[in-house]
Motif scaffolding. Sequence first.
Motif, mmCIF file in Angstrom:
data_model
loop_
_atom_site.group_PDB
_atom_site.id
_atom_site.type_symbol
_atom_site.label_atom_id
_atom_site.label_comp_id
_atom_site.label_asym_id
_atom_site.label_seq_id
_atom_site.Cartn_x
_atom_site.Cartn_y
_atom_site.Cartn_z
ATOM 1 N N LYS A 1 0.257 -1.300 -0.186
ATOM 2 C CA LYS A 1 0.008 0.044 0.080
ATOM 3 C C LYS A 1 0.671 1.436 -0.387
ATOM 4 N N ALA A 2 2.020 1.532 0.623
ATOM 5 C CA ALA A 2 3.318 2.156 0.340
ATOM 6 C C ALA A 2 4.143 2.330 -0.504
ATOM 7 N N GLY A 3 3.600 1.709 -1.604
ATOM 8 C CA GLY A 3 4.366 1.779 -2.877
ATOM 9 C C GLY A 3 5.181 0.682 -3.616
ATOM 10 N N ALA A 4 5.760 -0.303 -2.750
ATOM 11 C CA ALA A 4 6.655 -1.013 -2.720
ATOM 12 C C ALA A 4 6.010 -2.092 -3.613
ATOM 13 N N ILE A 5 7.226 -2.124 -4.520
ATOM 14 C CA ILE A 5 7.692 -3.324 -5.822
ATOM 15 C C ILE A 5 7.193 -4.224 -5.842
ATOM 16 N N GLU A 6 7.399 -4.760 -4.822
ATOM 17 C CA GLU A 6 7.836 -6.519 -4.600
ATOM 18 C C GLU A 6 7.992 -6.813 -3.448
ATOM 19 N N PHE A 7 7.714 -7.551 -2.501
ATOM 20 C CA PHE A 7 7.514 -8.290 -1.315
ATOM 21 C C PHE A 7 7.671 -9.862 -1.081
ATOM 22 N N LEU A 8 8.886 -9.565 -1.215
ATOM 23 C CA LEU A 8 9.315 -11.289 -1.646
ATOM 24 C C LEU A 8 10.230 -12.040 0.225
ATOM 25 N N THR A 9 9.360 -13.443 -0.218
ATOM 26 C CA THR A 9 9.640 -14.187 1.515
ATOM 27 C C THR A 9 11.709 -15.045 1.363
ATOM 28 N N LYS A 10 11.920 -15.354 1.855
ATOM 29 C CA LYS A 10 12.786 -15.987 1.548
ATOM 30 C C LYS A 10 12.326 -17.470 1.727
ATOM 31 N N PRO A 11 12.856 -18.820 1.702
ATOM 32 C CA PRO A 11 13.959 -19.163 0.098
ATOM 33 C C PRO A 11 12.493 -17.705 -0.832
ATOM 34 N N PHE A 12 13.346 -17.047 -2.042
ATOM 35 C CA PHE A 12 12.706 -17.464 -3.156
ATOM 36 C C PHE A 12 13.646 -16.670 -4.428
ATOM 37 N N ARG A 13 12.344 -16.968 -5.649
ATOM 38 C CA ARG A 13 13.217 -17.595 -7.337
ATOM 39 C C ARG A 13 14.362 -16.398 -7.280
ATOM 40 N N ASP A 14 15.374 -16.433 -8.036
ATOM 41 C CA ASP A 14 16.197 -15.637 -8.258
ATOM 42 C C ASP A 14 15.217 -14.849 -9.077
ATOM 43 N N GLN A 15 14.691 -15.037 -10.010
ATOM 44 C CA GLN A 15 14.231 -14.656 -11.270
ATOM 45 C C GLN A 15 12.879 -13.532 -11.260
ATOM 46 N N ASP A 16 12.556 -14.029 -9.716
ATOM 47 C CA ASP A 16 11.407 -13.471 -9.176
ATOM 48 C C ASP A 16 12.128 -12.082 -8.973
ATOM 49 N N LEU A 17 13.197 -12.509 -8.152
ATOM 50 C CA LEU A 17 14.009 -10.959 -7.208
ATOM 51 C C LEU A 17 14.270 -9.945 -8.365
ATOM 52 N N LEU A 18 15.322 -10.977 -10.449
ATOM 53 C CA LEU A 18 15.686 -9.872 -10.964
ATOM 54 C C LEU A 18 13.989 -9.392 -12.250
ATOM 55 N N ASP A 19 13.201 -9.867 -11.746
ATOM 56 C CA ASP A 19 11.700 -9.611 -12.593
ATOM 57 C C ASP A 19 11.221 -7.954 -11.972
ATOM 58 N N ALA A 20 11.842 -8.173 -10.319
ATOM 59 C CA ALA A 20 10.789 -6.592 -9.477
ATOM 60 C C ALA A 20 12.094 -6.195 -9.277
ATOM 61 N N VAL A 21 13.238 -6.116 -10.140
ATOM 62 C CA VAL A 21 14.462 -5.289 -10.130
ATOM 63 C C VAL A 21 13.955 -4.281 -11.886
ATOM 64 N N ASN A 22 13.848 -5.272 -12.674
ATOM 65 C CA ASN A 22 13.704 -4.563 -13.507
ATOM 66 C C ASN A 22 12.633 -3.249 -13.739
ATOM 67 N N VAL A 23 11.579 -3.985 -12.805
ATOM 68 C CA VAL A 23 9.776 -2.616 -13.032
ATOM 69 C C VAL A 23 10.830 -1.277 -12.201
ATOM 70 N N GLY A 24 12.024 -1.918 -11.155
ATOM 71 C CA GLY A 24 12.279 -0.900 -9.793
ATOM 72 C C GLY A 24 13.136 -0.081 -11.342
ATOM 73 N N LEU A 25 13.350 -0.266 -11.479
ATOM 74 C CA LEU A 25 14.970 0.602 -11.860
ATOM 75 C C LEU A 25 14.380 1.149 -13.273
ATOM 76 N N ALA A 26 12.878 0.759 -14.180
ATOM 77 C CA ALA A 26 12.496 1.843 -15.557
ATOM 78 C C ALA A 26 11.094 2.384 -14.522
ATOM 79 N N ARG A 27 10.708 2.377 -13.584
ATOM 80 C CA ARG A 27 10.039 3.104 -12.803
ATOM 81 C C ARG A 27 10.759 4.735 -12.238
ATOM 82 N N ASP A 28 11.804 4.189 -12.160
ATOM 83 C CA ASP A 28 12.816 5.202 -10.995
ATOM 84 C C ASP A 28 13.703 5.894 -12.572
#
Length: 220
Positions: free
Chosen positions: A106-133
Amino acid sequence: MNLQSPTKVVPNSDTCVVVIDDDTQFRESLERLLRSAGLRAQGFDSIAEFVKSGPPDCPTCLVLDVRMPGRSGLEFQRDLAAAGSALPIIFITGHGDIPMTVQAMKAGAIEFLTKPFRDQDLLDAVNVGLARDRARRENEESLSALRARFEELTPRERAILLQVVQGRLNKQIADDMGITETTVKVHRSNMMHKIEAASLPELCRMADRLNLLPKKAERS
């Protein structure tokens, strides 16, 4: 770590992913993952350490542990919002819960990942974050340049701009300002050239971005 996925991060040295996690081994593994995907990564073991260093001057995404000694990730998210910072955040945690996830998203986070998570889930979220910034920074730079061009207008050119975007005709503007219609046309042409507007619709969009248009009265 498995990076075999149809979604790939495009290498870009002009972006940065900041990892803040007090678990040194886990933090360094994330940095290696990000670098293997062609991204520049910086790691910090606390929010205080990151704040002391200052954010990178490029499109940036934060990968932030929720629970750390000192300020928590969620508290830091609130701090950034209060300071007017729009840095995109990806939360990671070993013990998340639904209320915590809802609060972060609700406060605007791109993603909330619980360990252990898939590497690609993190990379996909990073892509979204970098594109947004990147888009945010480009918009801010464009708006800053537009403001600079507006400041170069003379008081009369600004006055004519305001009337033009409200739909006033040259003759009406001339009558209101006590000048000839020809003079209005000259000032209007100079104004359009200085502010780099190729058409009236484009000028109206510029005025809207600069908050020059009068606010419409709310319907009761």
